[in-house]
Design a protein around this motif. Structure first.
Motif, PDB file in Angstrom:
ATOM      1  N   LEU A 198       0.915  -1.289  -0.030  1.00  0.00           N
ATOM      2  CA  LEU A 198       0.004   0.117   0.031  1.00  0.00           C
ATOM      3  C   LEU A 198       0.943   0.943   0.306  1.00  0.00           C
ATOM      4  CD1 LEU A 198      -2.871   0.979   0.280  1.00  0.00           C
ATOM      5  CD2 LEU A 198      -2.827   1.029   2.604  1.00  0.00           C
ATOM      6  N   TYR A 199       0.674   2.037  -0.991  1.00  0.00           N
ATOM      7  CA  TYR A 199       1.755   3.199  -1.098  1.00  0.00           C
ATOM      8  C   TYR A 199       0.980   4.393  -0.691  1.00  0.00           C
ATOM      9  CZ  TYR A 199       5.336   6.345  -2.665  1.00  0.00           C
ATOM     10  OH  TYR A 199       6.407   7.025  -2.929  1.00  0.00           O
ATOM     11  N   LEU A 200       1.669   5.184   0.247  1.00  0.00           N
ATOM     12  CA  LEU A 200       0.598   6.432   0.767  1.00  0.00           C
ATOM     13  C   LEU A 200       1.412   7.628  -0.137  1.00  0.00           C
ATOM     14  CD1 LEU A 200      -0.632   8.318   2.619  1.00  0.00           C
ATOM     15  CD2 LEU A 200       1.376   8.221   4.235  1.00  0.00           C
ATOM     16  N   ASP A 201       0.473   8.097  -1.055  1.00  0.00           N
ATOM     17  CA  ASP A 201       1.136   9.099  -1.948  1.00  0.00           C
ATOM     18  C   ASP A 201       1.225  10.691  -1.137  1.00  0.00           C
ATOM     19  OD1 ASP A 201       1.556   8.194  -4.714  1.00  0.00           O
ATOM     20  OD2 ASP A 201      -0.632   7.481  -4.337  1.00  0.00           O
ATOM     21  N   LYS A 239      -2.922   8.528  13.491  1.00  0.00           N
ATOM     22  CA  LYS A 239      -3.958   7.757  13.466  1.00  0.00           C
ATOM     23  C   LYS A 239      -4.342   7.422  11.916  1.00  0.00           C
ATOM     24  CE  LYS A 239      -7.207   8.489  17.051  1.00  0.00           C
ATOM     25  NZ  LYS A 239      -8.118   7.453  17.431  1.00  0.00           N
ATOM     26  N   LEU A 240      -3.946   8.268  11.062  1.00  0.00           N
ATOM     27  CA  LEU A 240      -3.969   8.121   9.461  1.00  0.00           C
ATOM     28  C   LEU A 240      -3.189   6.761   9.094  1.00  0.00           C
ATOM     29  CD1 LEU A 240      -4.738  11.651   8.160  1.00  0.00           C
ATOM     30  CD2 LEU A 240      -6.267   9.728   7.859  1.00  0.00           C
ATOM     31  N   ALA A 294      -2.136   0.919   8.198  1.00  0.00           N
ATOM     32  CA  ALA A 294      -1.593  -0.484   8.436  1.00  0.00           C
ATOM     33  C   ALA A 294      -2.805  -1.367   8.631  1.00  0.00           C
ATOM     34  CB  ALA A 294      -0.953  -0.128   9.442  1.00  0.00           C
ATOM     35  N   ILE A 295      -3.767  -0.907   9.322  1.00  0.00           N
ATOM     36  CA  ILE A 295      -4.883  -2.107   9.429  1.00  0.00           C
ATOM     37  C   ILE A 295      -5.377  -2.385   8.150  1.00  0.00           C
ATOM     38  CG2 ILE A 295      -7.175  -1.890  10.287  1.00  0.00           C
ATOM     39  CD1 ILE A 295      -6.383  -0.289  12.600  1.00  0.00           C
ATOM     40  N   GLY A 326      -3.936  -8.442   3.554  1.00  0.00           N
ATOM     41  CA  GLY A 326      -2.930  -9.286   2.987  1.00  0.00           C
ATOM     42  C   GLY A 326      -1.615  -8.544   2.519  1.00  0.00           C
ATOM     43  N   LEU A 327      -1.693  -7.205   2.559  1.00  0.00           N
ATOM     44  CA  LEU A 327      -0.450  -6.572   2.014  1.00  0.00           C
ATOM     45  C   LEU A 327       0.922  -6.646   2.592  1.00  0.00           C
ATOM     46  CD1 LEU A 327      -2.562  -3.492   1.006  1.00  0.00           C
ATOM     47  CD2 LEU A 327      -2.205  -5.722  -0.412  1.00  0.00           C
TER      48      LEU A 327
END
Length: 153
Positions: free
Chosen positions: A80-83, A99-100, A105-106, A112-113
């Motif tokens: 999962l990429y956080l842009d 929190k974000l 992460a959740i 399953g990443l």
């Protein structure tokens, strides 16, 4: 109370205000075409980009996180990429960025990443303090190569 949720259609104005501030922080030229295009992406369920919103009082948006899945051929996994991550300057220090990140992460774990990954500017010291406490800094360097206008052979 801070709530993290997906961006919704009626969030347009509050999201746009935060996104404009994010772009300004990184000294990007004001461009409503970009704002409109990204809004279209994050509200289109078939597009790879998505967004989370952090709200207080169930109505006031104070943070955003744009994200997307990405293939990791070297490991045969998907991450999962956080842009983009941005918190309203008046609400920094309230745990909203953490929190974000926690929600991302959740999401990654539930799907399953293999990783949540992002980059930030070296001079973004306030955000880096959060990132250093929340995640492992890698040894990788980032490079940008300009597109070549020639046709592929």
């Amino acid at each position: 109370m801070i709530e993290i949720r997906k961006v919704q259609q009626d969030d347009r104005e509050q999201w746009a205000q935060l996104f404009r501030q994010y772009r300004s922080f990184y000294a990007l030229q004001s461009d409503e075409t970009v704002v409109d295009r990204v809004w279209g992406w994050i509200t289109d369920p078939s597009h790879e980009s998505a967004a989370l919103a952090a709200t207080v009082d169930d109505t006031t948006m104070v943070g955003i996180a744009h994200h997307r899945r990405f293939a990791r051929p070297s490991t045969g996994t998907v991450g999962l990429y956080l842009d983009d991550l941005f918190v309203d300057p008046h609400h920094r220090g309230e745990g909203i960025g953490r929190k974000l990140l926690g929600e991302l992460a959740i999401m990654a774990g539930a799907n399953g990443l293999s990783v949540v990954r992002w980059i930030t500017a070296e001079g973004n010291t306030r955000a880096r303090e959060l990132y250093e406490s929340a995640a492992h800094r890698t040894h990788w360097l980032t490079y940008d190569l300009a597109p070549d206008a020639r046709s592929p052979e």
